[in-house]
Design a protein around this motif. Structure first.
Motif, PDB file in Angstrom:
ATOM      1  N   ASP A   1     -13.452 -21.081 -14.458  1.00  0.00           N
ATOM      2  CA  ASP A   1     -14.817 -20.972 -13.937  1.00  0.00           C
ATOM      3  C   ASP A   1     -15.613 -22.237 -14.243  1.00  0.00           C
ATOM      4  OD1 ASP A   1     -14.448 -18.367 -12.953  1.00  0.00           O
ATOM      5  OD2 ASP A   1     -14.927 -17.488 -14.908  1.00  0.00           O
ATOM      6  N   ALA A   2     -15.403 -22.780 -15.447  1.00  0.00           N
ATOM      7  CA  ALA A   2     -16.109 -24.004 -15.836  1.00  0.00           C
ATOM      8  C   ALA A   2     -15.676 -25.174 -14.958  1.00  0.00           C
ATOM      9  CB  ALA A   2     -15.857 -24.306 -17.311  1.00  0.00           C
ATOM     10  N   ILE A   3     -14.364 -25.317 -14.758  1.00  0.00           N
ATOM     11  CA  ILE A   3     -13.850 -26.403 -13.922  1.00  0.00           C
ATOM     12  C   ILE A   3     -14.347 -26.269 -12.487  1.00  0.00           C
ATOM     13  CG2 ILE A   3     -11.735 -27.277 -12.831  1.00  0.00           C
ATOM     14  CD1 ILE A   3     -12.160 -28.345 -15.621  1.00  0.00           C
ATOM     15  N   ASN A   4     -14.456 -25.036 -12.002  1.00  0.00           N
ATOM     16  CA  ASN A   4     -14.898 -24.798 -10.629  1.00  0.00           C
ATOM     17  C   ASN A   4     -16.325 -25.270 -10.370  1.00  0.00           C
ATOM     18  OD1 ASN A   4     -12.451 -23.715  -9.876  1.00  0.00           O
ATOM     19  ND2 ASN A   4     -13.105 -21.580 -10.064  1.00  0.00           N
ATOM     20  N   GLN A   5     -17.072 -25.552 -11.449  1.00  0.00           N
ATOM     21  CA  GLN A   5     -18.430 -26.050 -11.261  1.00  0.00           C
ATOM     22  C   GLN A   5     -18.441 -27.424 -10.602  1.00  0.00           C
ATOM     23  OE1 GLN A   5     -21.109 -24.003 -11.867  1.00  0.00           O
ATOM     24  NE2 GLN A   5     -19.423 -22.550 -12.255  1.00  0.00           N
ATOM     25  N   VAL A   6     -17.258 -28.054 -10.469  1.00  0.00           N
ATOM     26  CA  VAL A   6     -17.173 -29.321  -9.748  1.00  0.00           C
ATOM     27  C   VAL A   6     -17.614 -29.144  -8.301  1.00  0.00           C
ATOM     28  CG1 VAL A   6     -14.777 -29.091  -8.936  1.00  0.00           C
ATOM     29  CG2 VAL A   6     -15.715 -31.368  -9.437  1.00  0.00           C
ATOM     30  N   PHE A   7     -17.558 -27.908  -7.793  1.00  0.00           N
ATOM     31  CA  PHE A   7     -17.979 -27.636  -6.419  1.00  0.00           C
ATOM     32  C   PHE A   7     -19.479 -27.395  -6.301  1.00  0.00           C
ATOM     33  CE2 PHE A   7     -13.527 -26.072  -6.616  1.00  0.00           C
ATOM     34  CZ  PHE A   7     -12.973 -26.970  -5.729  1.00  0.00           C
ATOM     35  N   GLN A   8     -20.141 -27.168  -7.427  1.00  0.00           N
ATOM     36  CA  GLN A   8     -21.591 -26.986  -7.422  1.00  0.00           C
ATOM     37  C   GLN A   8     -22.212 -27.822  -8.537  1.00  0.00           C
ATOM     38  OE1 GLN A   8     -22.026 -22.581  -7.525  1.00  0.00           O
ATOM     39  NE2 GLN A   8     -22.868 -22.745  -5.477  1.00  0.00           N
ATOM     40  N   PRO A   9     -21.981 -29.131  -8.502  1.00  0.00           N
ATOM     41  CA  PRO A   9     -22.488 -29.975  -9.586  1.00  0.00           C
ATOM     42  C   PRO A   9     -24.010 -30.015  -9.608  1.00  0.00           C
ATOM     43  CG  PRO A   9     -21.725 -31.328  -7.771  1.00  0.00           C
ATOM     44  CD  PRO A   9     -21.329 -29.914  -7.442  1.00  0.00           C
ATOM     45  N   LYS A  10     -24.553 -29.790 -10.770  1.00  0.00           N
ATOM     46  CA  LYS A  10     -26.013 -29.809 -10.907  1.00  0.00           C
ATOM     47  C   LYS A  10     -26.509 -31.244 -10.802  1.00  0.00           C
ATOM     48  CE  LYS A  10     -26.406 -25.502 -13.469  1.00  0.00           C
ATOM     49  NZ  LYS A  10     -27.089 -24.850 -12.359  1.00  0.00           N
ATOM     50  N   THR A  11     -27.610 -31.416 -10.085  1.00  0.00           N
ATOM     51  CA  THR A  11     -28.121 -32.758  -9.826  1.00  0.00           C
ATOM     52  C   THR A  11     -29.098 -33.218 -10.896  1.00  0.00           C
ATOM     53  OG1 THR A  11     -29.850 -31.802  -8.395  1.00  0.00           O
ATOM     54  CG2 THR A  11     -27.811 -32.534  -7.338  1.00  0.00           C
ATOM     55  N   HIS A  12     -29.616 -32.297 -11.709  1.00  0.00           N
ATOM     56  CA  HIS A  12     -30.527 -32.717 -12.773  1.00  0.00           C
ATOM     57  C   HIS A  12     -29.720 -33.154 -14.001  1.00  0.00           C
ATOM     58  CE1 HIS A  12     -29.861 -28.401 -13.772  1.00  0.00           C
ATOM     59  NE2 HIS A  12     -29.826 -28.878 -15.007  1.00  0.00           N
ATOM     60  N   THR A  13     -30.367 -33.810 -14.925  1.00  0.00           N
ATOM     61  CA  THR A  13     -29.694 -34.303 -16.122  1.00  0.00           C
ATOM     62  C   THR A  13     -29.934 -33.365 -17.300  1.00  0.00           C
ATOM     63  OG1 THR A  13     -31.591 -35.687 -16.725  1.00  0.00           O
ATOM     64  CG2 THR A  13     -29.855 -36.698 -15.397  1.00  0.00           C
ATOM     65  N   VAL A  14     -28.950 -33.298 -18.201  1.00  0.00           N
ATOM     66  CA  VAL A  14     -29.067 -32.524 -19.440  1.00  0.00           C
ATOM     67  C   VAL A  14     -28.646 -33.427 -20.590  1.00  0.00           C
ATOM     68  CG1 VAL A  14     -28.615 -30.310 -18.311  1.00  0.00           C
ATOM     69  CG2 VAL A  14     -26.699 -31.637 -19.230  1.00  0.00           C
TER      70      VAL A  14
ATOM     71  N   ARG B   1     -21.126 -22.107 -23.349  1.00  0.00           N
ATOM     72  CA  ARG B   1     -22.506 -21.610 -23.263  1.00  0.00           C
ATOM     73  C   ARG B   1     -22.972 -21.548 -21.807  1.00  0.00           C
ATOM     74  NH1 ARG B   1     -22.051 -25.715 -26.838  1.00  0.00           N
ATOM     75  NH2 ARG B   1     -22.214 -25.210 -29.075  1.00  0.00           N
ATOM     76  N   PRO B   2     -22.356 -20.710 -21.003  1.00  0.00           N
ATOM     77  CA  PRO B   2     -22.711 -20.692 -19.562  1.00  0.00           C
ATOM     78  C   PRO B   2     -24.176 -20.353 -19.301  1.00  0.00           C
ATOM     79  CG  PRO B   2     -21.302 -18.829 -20.147  1.00  0.00           C
ATOM     80  CD  PRO B   2     -21.283 -19.751 -21.312  1.00  0.00           C
TER      81      PRO B   2
ATOM     82  N   GLY C   1     -27.093 -22.424 -17.316  1.00  0.00           N
ATOM     83  CA  GLY C   1     -27.428 -21.827 -16.032  1.00  0.00           C
ATOM     84  C   GLY C   1     -26.318 -21.849 -15.013  1.00  0.00           C
ATOM     85  N   VAL C   2     -25.065 -21.679 -15.488  1.00  0.00           N
ATOM     86  CA  VAL C   2     -23.935 -21.674 -14.562  1.00  0.00           C
ATOM     87  C   VAL C   2     -23.331 -20.282 -14.479  1.00  0.00           C
ATOM     88  CG1 VAL C   2     -23.401 -24.108 -14.898  1.00  0.00           C
ATOM     89  CG2 VAL C   2     -22.340 -22.397 -16.396  1.00  0.00           C
ATOM     90  N   SER C   3     -22.700 -20.000 -13.372  1.00  0.00           N
ATOM     91  CA  SER C   3     -22.064 -18.686 -13.169  1.00  0.00           C
ATOM     92  C   SER C   3     -20.802 -18.881 -12.343  1.00  0.00           C
ATOM     93  CB  SER C   3     -23.016 -17.724 -12.460  1.00  0.00           C
ATOM     94  OG  SER C   3     -23.435 -18.255 -11.220  1.00  0.00           O
ATOM     95  N   ARG C   4     -20.010 -17.846 -12.278  1.00  0.00           N
ATOM     96  CA  ARG C   4     -18.764 -17.918 -11.524  1.00  0.00           C
ATOM     97  C   ARG C   4     -19.033 -18.105 -10.044  1.00  0.00           C
ATOM     98  NH1 ARG C   4     -15.025 -12.941 -13.278  1.00  0.00           N
ATOM     99  NH2 ARG C   4     -13.416 -14.365 -12.514  1.00  0.00           N
TER     100      ARG C   4
END
Length: 225
Positions: free
Chosen positions: A171-184, A215-216, A220-223
């Motif tokens: 699920d974490a790796i899949n976030q490559v398809f919804q990369p957040k544009t803001h910085t952390v 720490r999903p 603010g990340v989800s499946r």
């Protein structure tokens, strides 16, 4: 005119990719009522386009007012559902996931809109072209990230420990398809998932995905669905 307008025959056979995306969106992902409701609040330009027998102009104006319509149409335009190939590498064969990435790219490239402001036809064309160029780069980089040996090792790490909140390493790796544009902030540095994908900073991206896994909720990340 209204009845034939919602048959969409005027774009059904178009070779224009954006119009093909519009046709797929209008016939499969929205309703005539939703389109009509978006342009019933005194939009004289919409009605004028219909009166002038310019259905494409009227339709694009209506879709312009629908939240999420243009990025979705872009995603449908650049990735056809028949792209799936059972013999292809899994990284190539994820049309729905890459459409999510395409929407992120469009929203990143599109100018900010306020209130009832809508994009002009020229702005839509410019945004489509610039988004398409950037999406091709983002898509290629995302595929390389998924195939990277270190990414594969990431998936095998701590296999006996479940991710929190039913959020796995995949699920974490899949976030490559919804990369957040803001910085952390991470380890004293600013991190942008979108920029990491764009610049092929795979190690930094994996470090960020490790934090997503742990720490999903905090990030603010989800499946993906």
């Amino acid at each position: 005119m209204i009845r034939t307008f919602f048959q969409f025959s005027y774009i059904e056979s178009s070779n224009n990719r954006f119009k093909k995306g519009i046709y797929e969106y209008c016939t499969n992902e929205t309703t005539s009522l939703e389109i009509m409701c978006s342009s019933m609040a005194g939009d004289v330009h919409f009605m004028q386009a219909l009166d002038d027998d310019k259905p494409v102009k009227a339709l694009v104006r209506a879709l312009n007012r629908m939240r999420g319509a243009l990025p979705r149409i872009f995603a449908l335009s650049v990735l056809s559902s028949n792209n799936q190939d059972a013999a292809a590498d899994d990284a190539d064969n994820r049309v729905n996931d890459f459409r999510k990435l395409a929407e992120v790219v469009w929203n990143k490239k599109a100018p900010h809109q306020y209130g009832s402001e809508i994009m002009s036809f020229n702005t839509i064309k410019e945004t489509f072209n610039s988004s398409n160029i950037e999406f091709q780069t983002m898509k290629e980089n995302a595929m390389e990230y998924l195939r990277d040996d270190q990414t594969r090792r990431f998936l095998l790490r701590d296999v006996g420990v479940a991710g929190r909140e039913n959020f796995s390493r995949q699920d974490a790796i899949n976030q490559v398809f919804q990369p957040k544009t803001h910085t952390v902030w991470l380890n004293g540095n600013r991190n942008s998932a979108y920029e990491h994908v764009s610049n092929r900073n795979f190690e930094s991206l994996r470090n960020l995905h490790e934090q997503y896994y742990r720490r999903p909720s905090q990030y603010g990340v989800s499946r993906l669905h």
